[in-house]
Motif scaffolding. Structure first.
Motif, PDB file in Angstrom:
ATOM      1  N   SER A  89       0.868  -1.185   0.000  1.00 46.92           N
ATOM      2  CA  SER A  89       0.000   0.000   0.000  1.00 46.92           C
ATOM      3  C   SER A  89       0.900   1.229   0.000  1.00 46.92           C
ATOM      4  O   SER A  89       1.562   1.534   1.002  1.00 46.92           O
ATOM      5  CB  SER A  89      -0.902  -0.008   1.236  1.00 46.92           C
ATOM      6  OG  SER A  89      -1.721   1.133   1.249  1.00 46.92           O
ATOM      7  N   TYR A 144      -7.442  -2.944  -8.561  1.00 43.69           N
ATOM      8  CA  TYR A 144      -6.158  -3.378  -9.113  1.00 43.69           C
ATOM      9  C   TYR A 144      -6.304  -3.798 -10.573  1.00 43.69           C
ATOM     10  O   TYR A 144      -7.361  -4.265 -11.008  1.00 43.69           O
ATOM     11  CB  TYR A 144      -5.598  -4.572  -8.330  1.00 43.69           C
ATOM     12  CG  TYR A 144      -5.210  -4.240  -6.907  1.00 43.69           C
ATOM     13  CD1 TYR A 144      -3.950  -3.730  -6.621  1.00 43.69           C
ATOM     14  CD2 TYR A 144      -6.110  -4.420  -5.861  1.00 43.69           C
ATOM     15  CE1 TYR A 144      -3.592  -3.412  -5.319  1.00 43.69           C
ATOM     16  CE2 TYR A 144      -5.763  -4.104  -4.552  1.00 43.69           C
ATOM     17  CZ  TYR A 144      -4.505  -3.607  -4.289  1.00 43.69           C
ATOM     18  OH  TYR A 144      -4.148  -3.289  -3.010  1.00 43.69           O
ATOM     19  N   LYS A 176      -2.033  -1.097  -8.316  1.00 47.47           N
ATOM     20  CA  LYS A 176      -3.153  -0.222  -7.971  1.00 47.47           C
ATOM     21  C   LYS A 176      -3.472   0.675  -9.154  1.00 47.47           C
ATOM     22  O   LYS A 176      -2.572   1.177  -9.841  1.00 47.47           O
ATOM     23  CB  LYS A 176      -2.801   0.630  -6.744  1.00 47.47           C
ATOM     24  CG  LYS A 176      -2.764  -0.156  -5.429  1.00 47.47           C
ATOM     25  CD  LYS A 176      -2.350   0.720  -4.271  1.00 47.47           C
ATOM     26  CE  LYS A 176      -3.368   1.818  -4.019  1.00 47.47           C
ATOM     27  NZ  LYS A 176      -3.007   2.672  -2.869  1.00 47.47           N
TER      28      LYS A 176
END
Length: 698
Positions: A295, A325, A371
């Motif tokens: 993250s 994603y 991401k």
């Protein structure tokens, strides 16, 4: 023997590497025959190269998953022992070339520090187990097949039942009915299914490519996941016993199925379950290490060419079933990339994705778990590495084997013509940058490592002879292959053979006709309507070899005049039939059986003992100039020639003695008795052959 230190913590792996080092030394001293040594090194990923004195090393990467630390390790090894180039294969392996044979044990030891192996990457073994490169992120999958492919890989690695088979054995896992793992062209293929809430697989068997491609049969419409390992063990045992061993051209599973029939084969597999210790093997997918994306906040970047970025996104981004994603597809020209880029890629995915890449069946790279807000950043970083070529898995994404660049069996250049055809597509047919329903594949010979005969448009390296007996490089043009999904496939027809330099013109004619007349059909659909004769007539004049120019005698990618040179093929090892060597091997197998017995692995102990008895019987048959095609044939011939004639008294027939293996459960008591039988049998055949100790025997 020289002392060789590996610093490997796993004693089994360390012993394996030290054994390779010792065998190399014995080979150099003339103590091991070249053919026998070839078989041994192939099973350890060491493959002879077209160039004399160097080896190709194949690194086995199950289902194409490579973690960042592993990619860095492979890069370090390539720099140290090779030339810094990594080649992705159509079986999700990585190959490095130009390696000194004497350095292969230390190379292997370096790889194992990050749990990367060479073991059974080549030879007459269970090869790398492949899978859909999108396993775990595929929007169409009923479940992630990765844990099951991983369990299969680990169960059969170093398993004695698949170390010296008649030929190689290839296994695939497909994530969904789209069959992106190409089950229909594998010895054994698994397609993920869920029935009544239970995870399982449709099982395909007996598929293959090569000079005689065969579509796989359905072995089982559905088996639960805990039956896949026992099922494969039964299949491999039957293949090992009944598979052809003399003629390599007929030694694949597809020929065994054709010879005995599917129903009879299934009966043999089910009968073999008596000898299999584990009737079910539960595979806990929950303990499998799941990819964990990091993250991080998306760095701000400026896109220099927005149009190029949008085109790249349209062809190289892959939807992912996890919300937020996407995966990124990297088109790797001919599967070749270099260690400097590989290291930077490893760093990139470790810091900004899930710390892994996937190698694809089309020789590309997939980065999972990117991401969505990081896509612009990834584009700019990949652009710095020269890894943003558009057309991932599109028509311009041509698959090709190494061909005459490095392979002994290469007849004509596959990489050179692939390069030229991609240039033609980009320059003259830009619409194919985004077209994903046309597949072009190229192989340098009939063995189909480039999978040419399952492509819509395929090319196979050949040679052609002119009326005045000059030889020029040529291409067989094949049309009409297709993955029809859910275990079904169509193989391409051989249409014409043209001099290699006319390959681009052949492609132009095919595409121009398709563009003008297909009316929205896919190429496969259009070919079904038009057919082989239509395209034969379209391309026939290109076959004329009475008017060749000097340029036609120079293959793509070279400036030298073509010379047809085919070396000894090493797609599978050839086992030497020297009697003394076979007896020596029988002793080694009994020693291995004893080690397994002491470790309480009774099923392995029994199979080592079985292999010893077959080996010993084979030695006597060869001494009598008898053919030894299959294990089953060796057993029946030994009975006929030696037992029934009274030359050797076993108390029972050899068949009764040895076939106890598939009539008894692998218990401690049976393993002990069976190893003793193997020892006594070796003593009897050795005494019959010569009362004096044979050279090489203890």
């Amino acid at each position: 023997m020289q002392t060789f230190r590996t610093e490997i913590e796993n004693p089994v792996v360390e012993k394996d590497i030290i054994d390779l080092a010792n065998k190399i030394e014995l080979f150099h001293k003339g103590k091991i025959d070249e053919e026998k040594f070839r078989s041994l090194r192939l099973a350890r990923g060491v493959y002879g190269q077209r160039q004399e004195g160097v080896q190709m090393i194949r690194i086995k990467l199950p289902y194409g998953k490579v973690k960042s630390n592993q990619l860095r390790r492979v890069s370090d090894v390539s720099d140290e022992y090779s030339r810094g180039r990594l080649h992705i294969t159509t079986r999700q392996d990585i190959q490095i070339h130009y390696v000194d044979l004497n350095r292969t044990p230390e190379l292997w030891a370096e790889l194992e520090k990050d749990d990367v192996t060479l073991r059974e990457a080549c030879g007459n073994t269970v090869r790398n187990i492949t899978a859909s490169e999108l396993a775990g992120i595929d929007i169409n999958e009923p479940f992630d097949v990765s844990p099951y492919a991983d369990a299969m890989f680990r169960f059969f690695l170093r398993n004695p039942i698949c170390q010296e088979m008649g030929r190689k054995f290839k296994v695939s896992f497909s994530s969904s009915d789209d069959d992106t793992g190409l089950s229909y062209m594998h010895d054994l293929g698994f397609i993920a299914k869920i029935e009544n809430g239970v995870r399982g697989f449709k099982v395909m068997i007996g598929g293959g490519l090569g000079s005689q491609p065969r579509e796989a049969d359905v072995l089982y419409d559905f088996i639960p996941t805990d039956k896949i390992i026992p099922t494969m063990e039964g299949v491999v045992r039957v293949f090992d016993r009944y598979g052809e061993r003399k003629s390599r051209a007929k030694a694949r599973m597809k020929f065994l199925i054709k010879d005995v029939g599917l129903d009879a084969f299934i009966e043999l597999v089910e009968a073999e379950q008596n000898a299999i210790e584990l009737k079910t093997v539960a595979i806990d997918a929950d303990v499998y290490p799941v990819s964990k994306p990091v993250s991080v906040e998306a760095p701000q970047v400026a896109i220099k060419d927005q149009k190029a970025f949008e085109l790249w996104k349209s062809t190289n981004l892959i939807p992912q079933k996890q919300d937020g994603y996407v995966a990124i597809g990297i088109k790797v020209l001919l599967g070749d990339f270099y260690t400097d880029k590989a290291r930077l890629l490893a760093d990139l995915v470790e810091k900004y994705a899930a710390g892994e890449i996937r190698l694809s069946l089309r020789q590309n790279i997939v980065i999972p778990f990117v991401k969505e807000d990081l896509v612009p950043f990834f584009y700019t970083e990949l652009e710095k590495l020269g890894l943003v070529e558009v057309g991932y898995n599109k028509a311009v994404d041509i698959t090709a084997c190494p061909g005459t660049d490095t392979c002994n069996l290469g007849i004509a250049s596959s990489t050179g013509i692939a390069d030229e055809l991609e240039r033609v597509l980009k320059a003259e047919y830009p619409q194919y940058l985004t077209k994903d329903d046309l597949v072009i594949k190229i192989s340098g010979c009939m063995n189909a490592c480039g999978q040419h005969n399952m492509a819509n448009i395929g090319f196979q390296g050949m040679s052609v002879r002119t009326p005045d007996k000059l030889v020029a490089p040529a291409l067989q043009v094949l049309l009409g292959g297709e993955n029809l999904k859910n275990g079904k496939g169509a193989f391409a027809d051989k249409v014409v053979k043209v001099p290699s330099k006319r390959g681009p013109e052949a492609l132009r004619r095919i595409l121009n006709d398709f563009e003008a007349n297909a009316n929205g059909k896919t190429f496969y659909e259009y070919y079904q309507v038009t057919g082989e004769r239509y395209f034969y007539d379209l391309l026939n004049d290109l076959q004329d070899v009475t008017n060749l120019t000097q340029d036609d005698f120079i293959d793509w990618g070279t400036n030298e005049e073509y010379v047809k040179e085919i070396g000894v093929g090493e797609c599978a090892g050839v086992v030497i039939d020297l009697i003394a060597t076979l007896f020596f091997e029988s002793e080694e197998k009994i020693e291995n059986a004893t080690v397994s017995f002491d470790n309480k692995v009774y099923s392995s102990a029994i199979y080592h003992a079985y292999s010893s008895m077959v080996n010993s019987a084979k030695a006597l048959l060869i001494a009598e100039n008898k053919s030894t095609n299959t294990h089953a044939g060796i057993i029946s011939q030994f009975d006929e020639l030696f037992v029934e004639s009274g030359k050797i008294n076993l108390g029972v027939s050899f068949s009764e003695l040895i076939y106890q293996i598939n009539k008894n459960a692998p218990t401690e008591a049976f393993a002990s008795k069976y190893i003793e039988s193997a020892n006594l049998f070796l003593d009897k055949v050795r005494t019959y052959r010569s009362p004096k100790p044979l050279k090489g025997a203890k």
